[in-house]
Design a protein around this motif. Structure first.
Motif, PDB file in Angstrom:
ATOM      1  N   VAL A  60       0.880  -1.700  -0.155  1.00 20.00           N
ATOM      2  CA  VAL A  60      -0.070  -0.280  -0.235  1.00 20.00           C
ATOM      3  C   VAL A  60       1.015   1.051   0.438  1.00 20.00           C
ATOM      4  O   VAL A  60       1.738   1.497   0.942  1.00 20.00           O
ATOM      5  N   GLU A  61       0.390   1.663  -1.115  1.00 15.38           N
ATOM      6  CA  GLU A  61       1.522   3.457  -1.563  1.00 15.38           C
ATOM      7  C   GLU A  61       1.223   4.834  -0.333  1.00 15.38           C
ATOM      8  O   GLU A  61       1.417   5.653  -0.236  1.00 15.38           O
ATOM      9  N   LEU A  62      -0.148   4.823  -1.025  1.00 17.35           N
ATOM     10  CA  LEU A  62      -1.042   5.751  -0.928  1.00 17.35           C
ATOM     11  C   LEU A  62      -2.370   5.660   0.049  1.00 17.35           C
ATOM     12  O   LEU A  62      -2.849   4.487  -0.103  1.00 17.35           O
ATOM     13  N   VAL A  63      -3.021   6.054   1.114  1.00 19.47           N
ATOM     14  CA  VAL A  63      -3.698   6.047   1.977  1.00 19.47           C
ATOM     15  C   VAL A  63      -5.344   7.048   1.809  1.00 19.47           C
ATOM     16  O   VAL A  63      -4.381   7.756   1.863  1.00 19.47           O
ATOM     17  N   GLY A  64      -6.445   6.825   2.652  1.00 22.15           N
ATOM     18  CA  GLY A  64      -7.284   8.381   2.901  1.00 22.15           C
ATOM     19  C   GLY A  64      -8.703   7.644   3.111  1.00 22.15           C
ATOM     20  O   GLY A  64      -8.722   7.041   2.790  1.00 22.15           O
ATOM     21  N   GLN A  65      -9.051   8.835   3.053  1.00 21.09           N
ATOM     22  CA  GLN A  65     -11.330   8.263   2.947  1.00 21.09           C
ATOM     23  C   GLN A  65     -11.220   8.274   1.822  1.00 21.09           C
ATOM     24  O   GLN A  65     -10.991   9.412   1.262  1.00 21.09           O
ATOM     25  N   VAL A  66     -13.126   7.800   1.294  1.00 25.34           N
ATOM     26  CA  VAL A  66     -14.041   8.363   0.305  1.00 25.34           C
ATOM     27  C   VAL A  66     -14.763   9.540   0.831  1.00 25.34           C
ATOM     28  O   VAL A  66     -15.245   9.455   1.906  1.00 25.34           O
ATOM     29  N   VAL A  67     -14.422  10.997   0.761  1.00 26.18           N
ATOM     30  CA  VAL A  67     -15.341  12.086   1.258  1.00 26.18           C
ATOM     31  C   VAL A  67     -16.395  11.982   1.290  1.00 26.18           C
ATOM     32  O   VAL A  67     -17.476  12.625   1.198  1.00 26.18           O
ATOM     33  N   GLU A  68     -16.552  12.034  -0.400  1.00 27.75           N
ATOM     34  CA  GLU A  68     -17.218  12.278  -1.643  1.00 27.75           C
ATOM     35  C   GLU A  68     -17.854  11.346  -2.830  1.00 27.75           C
ATOM     36  O   GLU A  68     -16.557  11.652  -3.007  1.00 27.75           O
ATOM     37  N   ILE A  69     -18.441  10.773  -3.268  1.00 28.53           N
ATOM     38  CA  ILE A  69     -19.031   9.996  -4.406  1.00 28.53           C
ATOM     39  C   ILE A  69     -20.021  10.087  -5.206  1.00 28.53           C
ATOM     40  O   ILE A  69     -21.725  10.044  -4.185  1.00 28.53           O
ATOM     41  N   ALA A  70     -20.350  10.813  -6.394  1.00 34.26           N
ATOM     42  CA  ALA A  70     -21.121  11.208  -6.790  1.00 34.26           C
ATOM     43  C   ALA A  70     -20.960  10.145  -8.310  1.00 34.26           C
ATOM     44  O   ALA A  70     -21.379  11.480  -9.480  1.00 34.26           O
ATOM     45  N   PRO A  71     -21.027   9.200  -8.161  1.00 32.39           N
ATOM     46  CA  PRO A  71     -20.768   8.739 -10.370  1.00 32.39           C
ATOM     47  C   PRO A  71     -22.111   9.136 -10.842  1.00 32.39           C
ATOM     48  O   PRO A  71     -22.914   9.040 -10.813  1.00 32.39           O
ATOM     49  N   ALA A  80      -3.091  10.221   1.639  1.00 28.85           N
ATOM     50  CA  ALA A  80      -1.450  10.625   2.285  1.00 28.85           C
ATOM     51  C   ALA A  80      -0.710   8.878   2.353  1.00 28.85           C
ATOM     52  O   ALA A  80      -0.953   8.054   1.903  1.00 28.85           O
ATOM     53  N   GLY A  81       0.808   9.528   2.002  1.00 24.94           N
ATOM     54  CA  GLY A  81       1.938   7.914   1.873  1.00 24.94           C
ATOM     55  C   GLY A  81       1.189   7.327   2.975  1.00 24.94           C
ATOM     56  O   GLY A  81       1.240   7.706   4.074  1.00 24.94           O
ATOM     57  N   ALA A  82       1.352   6.338   3.020  1.00 22.02           N
ATOM     58  CA  ALA A  82       0.741   4.568   4.119  1.00 22.02           C
ATOM     59  C   ALA A  82       2.303   5.027   5.879  1.00 22.02           C
ATOM     60  O   ALA A  82       1.448   5.282   6.317  1.00 22.02           O
ATOM     61  N   SER A  83       2.809   5.500   5.212  1.00 19.99           N
ATOM     62  CA  SER A  83       3.410   5.510   6.402  1.00 19.99           C
ATOM     63  C   SER A  83       3.298   7.408   7.190  1.00 19.99           C
ATOM     64  O   SER A  83       4.103   7.135   8.641  1.00 19.99           O
ATOM     65  N   GLN A  84       2.688   7.654   6.083  1.00 19.79           N
ATOM     66  CA  GLN A  84       1.911   8.897   6.763  1.00 19.79           C
ATOM     67  C   GLN A  84       0.356   8.561   7.656  1.00 19.79           C
ATOM     68  O   GLN A  84       0.198   9.838   8.039  1.00 19.79           O
ATOM     69  N   ALA A  85       0.088   7.842   8.279  1.00 18.71           N
ATOM     70  CA  ALA A  85      -1.255   7.597   7.962  1.00 18.71           C
ATOM     71  C   ALA A  85      -1.593   8.207   8.808  1.00 18.71           C
ATOM     72  O   ALA A  85      -2.593   8.710   8.791  1.00 18.71           O
ATOM     73  N   ALA A  86      -1.202   8.164  10.326  1.00 22.13           N
ATOM     74  CA  ALA A  86      -0.808   8.154  11.553  1.00 22.13           C
ATOM     75  C   ALA A  86      -1.351  10.031  11.647  1.00 22.13           C
ATOM     76  O   ALA A  86      -1.758  10.131  12.951  1.00 22.13           O
ATOM     77  N   ASP A  87      -0.610  10.764  10.866  1.00 25.94           N
ATOM     78  CA  ASP A  87      -1.044  11.812  11.710  1.00 25.94           C
ATOM     79  C   ASP A  87      -1.668  12.940  10.138  1.00 25.94           C
ATOM     80  O   ASP A  87      -1.452  12.869   9.345  1.00 25.94           O
ATOM     81  N   PRO A  88      -2.894  13.448  11.170  1.00 22.91           N
ATOM     82  CA  PRO A  88      -3.774  14.290  10.077  1.00 22.91           C
ATOM     83  C   PRO A  88      -3.529  15.553   9.402  1.00 22.91           C
ATOM     84  O   PRO A  88      -3.928  15.338   8.423  1.00 22.91           O
ATOM     85  N   GLU A  89      -2.033  15.816   9.325  1.00 21.05           N
ATOM     86  CA  GLU A  89      -1.547  17.169   8.859  1.00 21.05           C
ATOM     87  C   GLU A  89      -0.938  16.430   7.687  1.00 21.05           C
ATOM     88  O   GLU A  89      -1.381  17.681   6.629  1.00 21.05           O
TER      89      GLU A  89
END
Length: 154
Positions: A60-71, A80-89
């Motif tokens: 896994v290289e990048l992570v995140g969350q789906v904020v909005e979706i309107a297909p 965010a980079g997977a190694s920075q997933a714990a840092d909200p900034e």
């Protein structure tokens, strides 16, 4: 003092349909063909999203969350980079806006909330143009381009 936040906007026109462009972004087996990665999620608001290298190791290289979706016209995710997933900034945001435009679509990718001068900001500044070119090539010709290609020495 908080670091300065910047954004980048990329626009491309693709001879395709909004549905096919949206599927190319959200379906792992299609993303792999032009990005060399798979975008993996159940694509529901609030769900996790992962950008996984399309190889046997599947890191896994990048992570995140789906904020909005309107297909098939809009998708917004955090990034965010997977190694920075714990840092909200460390999280930035990517919006994909897909608009019919005569016999094609206009795809606008807005990547914002990036920390100025960060490695992520530098990486996406180089990465998005080639990824979007490869997406366009795949949908128009059936074949993506090598997104891992490097410039030839002069």
């Amino acid at each position: 003092m908080k670091p300065e936040k910047i954004s980048y906007v990329y626009v491309t026109y693709i001879r395709s349909t909004p549905e096919k462009v949206f599927e190319a972004i959200t379906r792992p087996e299609i993303a792999r063909r032009y990005w060399g990665h798979e975008n993996v999620s159940d694509w529901k608001p609030g769900s996790p999203w992962q950008h996984v290298r399309a190889s046997d190791e599947r890191p896994v290289e990048l992570v995140g969350q789906v904020v909005e979706i309107a297909p098939p016209t809009r998708l917004v995710i955090t990034w965010a980079g997977a190694s920075q997933a714990a840092d909200p900034e460390a999280y930035s945001r990517v919006a994909f806006d897909i608009v019919p435009y005569e016999d094609m679509v206009r795809l606008t990718v807005t990547h914002d909330e990036l920390t100025a001068g960060s490695g992520m900001a530098k990486g996406i500044q180089q990465g998005w143009p080639i990824v979007l070119s490869s997406l366009k090539s795949l949908l128009e010709t059936g074949e993506g381009i090598d997104v891992f290609a490097k410039p030839k020495a002069a």
